[in-house]
Design a protein around this motif. Structure first.
Motif, PDB file in Angstrom:
ATOM      1  N   SER A  28       2.257   1.886  -3.485  1.00  0.00           N
ATOM      2  CA  SER A  28       1.214   2.425  -4.348  1.00  0.00           C
ATOM      3  C   SER A  28       0.960   3.898  -4.036  1.00  0.00           C
ATOM      4  O   SER A  28       0.821   4.725  -4.941  1.00  0.00           O
ATOM      5  CB  SER A  28      -0.074   1.620  -4.153  1.00  0.00           C
ATOM      6  OG  SER A  28      -1.136   2.229  -4.819  1.00  0.00           O
ATOM      7  N   CYS A  72       0.836  -1.201   0.000  1.00  0.00           N
ATOM      8  CA  CYS A  72       0.000   0.000   0.000  1.00  0.00           C
ATOM      9  C   CYS A  72       0.871   1.250   0.000  1.00  0.00           C
ATOM     10  O   CYS A  72       0.577   2.213  -0.692  1.00  0.00           O
ATOM     11  CB  CYS A  72      -0.913  -0.027   1.225  1.00  0.00           C
ATOM     12  SG  CYS A  72      -2.057   1.354   1.279  1.00  0.00           S
ATOM     13  N   ASP A  82       3.848   5.958  -5.344  1.00  0.00           N
ATOM     14  CA  ASP A  82       3.763   6.146  -6.796  1.00  0.00           C
ATOM     15  C   ASP A  82       2.737   7.221  -7.152  1.00  0.00           C
ATOM     16  O   ASP A  82       2.979   8.067  -8.013  1.00  0.00           O
ATOM     17  CB  ASP A  82       3.402   4.832  -7.490  1.00  0.00           C
ATOM     18  CG  ASP A  82       4.527   3.805  -7.433  1.00  0.00           C
ATOM     19  OD1 ASP A  82       5.676   4.208  -7.140  1.00  0.00           O
ATOM     20  OD2 ASP A  82       4.240   2.621  -7.683  1.00  0.00           O
TER      21      ASP A  82
END
Length: 94
Positions: free
Chosen positions: A23, A20, A26
């Motif tokens: 992500s 998580c 990113d």
């Protein structure tokens, strides 16, 4: 047995959190890149606007200087014509 289950649950939670976080990292990176691109585009547009305004101001100043020079020449011709008792055209030709 209980410790093994807790360790497995902890490991699963840690892996989920790591995935998580990657992500989220990113997504944050993409948002920062987008904001930087927007800022660059806005600065480019502002620079172009400033350059255009400066060019227009320069042209207006140049025109005013030319008009002032012409008016000075004409005033000089009139003064010369009065002093030498001749026409303005004759004074301008001298």
């Amino acid at each position: 047995m209980r410790k093994i289950i807790l360790a497995a649950a902890f490991a699963t939670s840690a892996l989920s959190l790591a995935a998580c976080s990657e992500s989220t990292e990113d997504a944050a990176g993409a948002a920062v890149e987008g904001a930087a691109a927007d800022a660059e585009a806005n600065l480019d547009e502002a620079g172009d606007a400033v350059a255009g305004a400066a060019n227009e101001a320069g042209a207006e100043i140049s025109g005013a200087v030319d008009a002032a020079g012409k008016a000075t020449d004409e005033a000089g011709d009139k003064i010369e014509a009065d002093v030498q008792d001749e026409s303005v055209e004759e004074a301008a030709a001298d």
